[in-house]
Enzyme design. Structure first.
Site, PDB file in Angstrom:
ATOM      1  N   ASP A  68      51.930  31.908  43.719  1.00 41.33           N
ATOM      2  CA  ASP A  68      53.154  32.655  43.450  1.00 41.33           C
ATOM      3  C   ASP A  68      53.822  33.080  44.761  1.00 41.33           C
ATOM      4  O   ASP A  68      55.030  32.937  44.936  1.00 41.33           O
ATOM      5  CB  ASP A  68      52.812  33.873  42.586  1.00 41.33           C
ATOM      6  CG  ASP A  68      54.016  34.775  42.348  1.00 41.33           C
ATOM      7  OD1 ASP A  68      54.949  34.343  41.659  1.00 41.33           O
ATOM      8  OD2 ASP A  68      54.016  35.905  42.863  1.00 41.33           O
ATOM      9  N   GLU A  85      51.351  27.523  39.351  1.00 43.28           N
ATOM     10  CA  GLU A  85      51.233  28.380  40.534  1.00 43.28           C
ATOM     11  C   GLU A  85      49.862  28.242  41.175  1.00 43.28           C
ATOM     12  O   GLU A  85      49.732  28.218  42.408  1.00 43.28           O
ATOM     13  CB  GLU A  85      51.498  29.836  40.146  1.00 43.28           C
ATOM     14  CG  GLU A  85      52.941  30.124  39.797  1.00 43.28           C
ATOM     15  CD  GLU A  85      53.156  31.546  39.310  1.00 43.28           C
ATOM     16  OE1 GLU A  85      54.260  32.077  39.525  1.00 43.28           O
ATOM     17  OE2 GLU A  85      52.222  32.115  38.700  1.00 43.28           O
TER      18      GLU A  85
END
Length: 258
Positions: free
Chosen positions: A65, A137
């Site tokens: 992320d 992610e």
């Protein structure tokens, strides 16, 4: 019996990891990082032994992320030198939102390669946007640890640029709820209302569905990893509906709603 099952699963996982690397178009120096990136918490809950040898992808998700935020911010900063900070923030949010990253993940058939528990499997976990986003992610986080930032940039930037064109073309970076409210109030002097129509998935991976209405007429519905995201998705659908067919007819009592 459990040991035999785990050995069989391990062989199958190795084959899947090899196939997934072919789809990604790169090879991991440490394939175990990629295996972990594809491992959902539900899989660990069902199959992990006492030694903790099976780890889920949540730490890699956290790292990925952050890596994506840096890549997207740099890409937008370089591509749009005259765009304001506020507009860049809107574009970045649209690119890294759950639905956007899940969409990129599906381009690499990510759902097929997830390691998930049986309960998650039978409730549609392979297609759940929260699972796809978080796994993507995590894959980015694993790729960063394995090969560094430049490899990640080279891998993800083409997909991000393609998604950016789609975002701009469909105004996905704009505040759809505010735009819808302005249009409805200007035409009817009433405000649209939002209703939670449902939610599915475990607490850590909920997917919400929201409907937006004018009076008793539903004019759009949407889904998202949060109620806010689902409401935005519903508002975007409603704006498209209004552009295509116009406002629904309201009876006299609905016209008087405040």
């Amino acid at each position: 019996m459990l040991l035999v099952l785990l050995r069989t699963m391990s062989k199958s996982d190795n084959n899947k990891i090899s196939r997934f690397q072919n789809i990604l178009g790169l090879r991991f120096t440490d394939p175990d990082l990629l295996t972990q990136a594809l491992t959902h918490r539900s899989f660990v809950n069902e199959y992990a032994g006492e030694d903790g040898s099976i780890r889920d992808n949540e730490r890699l998700e956290f790292l990925g992320d952050a890596v994506l935020d840096i890549i997207v911010a740099d890409m937008l900063f370089q591509k749009y030198p005259d765009v304001s900070e506020g507009e860049l923030t809107q574009l970045r949010a649209a690119l890294v939102r759950t639905e956007s990253l899940a969409h990129i993940g599906t381009q690499f058939q990510l759902g097929e390669f997830l390691r998930i528990g049986h309960g998650e499997e039978i409730t549609g976990g392979r297609q759940r946007i929260t699972n796809l986003c978080r796994a993507f992610e995590a894959v980015i986080g694993a790729m960063y640890l394995d090969s560094g930032m430049e490899t990640v940039k080279g891998f993800v930037t083409p997909s991000l640029l393609e998604l950016l064109d789609y975002v701009i073309e469909n105004n996905l970076h704009l505040d759809a709820r505010s735009e819808l409210q302005e249009q409805i109030q200007a035409r009817l002097s009433i405000a649209p209302s939002y209703r939670l129509a449902g939610a599915q998935g475990p607490d850590h991976a909920r997917e919400f569905r929201v409907e937006v209405s004018i009076g008793e007429s539903i004019i759009g519905s949407g889904s998202g990893a949060s109620k806010r995201a689902a409401a935005q998705d519903a508002a975007r659908a409603a704006l498209q509906q209004l552009e295509a067919v116009g406002l629904p007819e309201l009876n006299e009592s609905e016209d008087q709603l405040e």
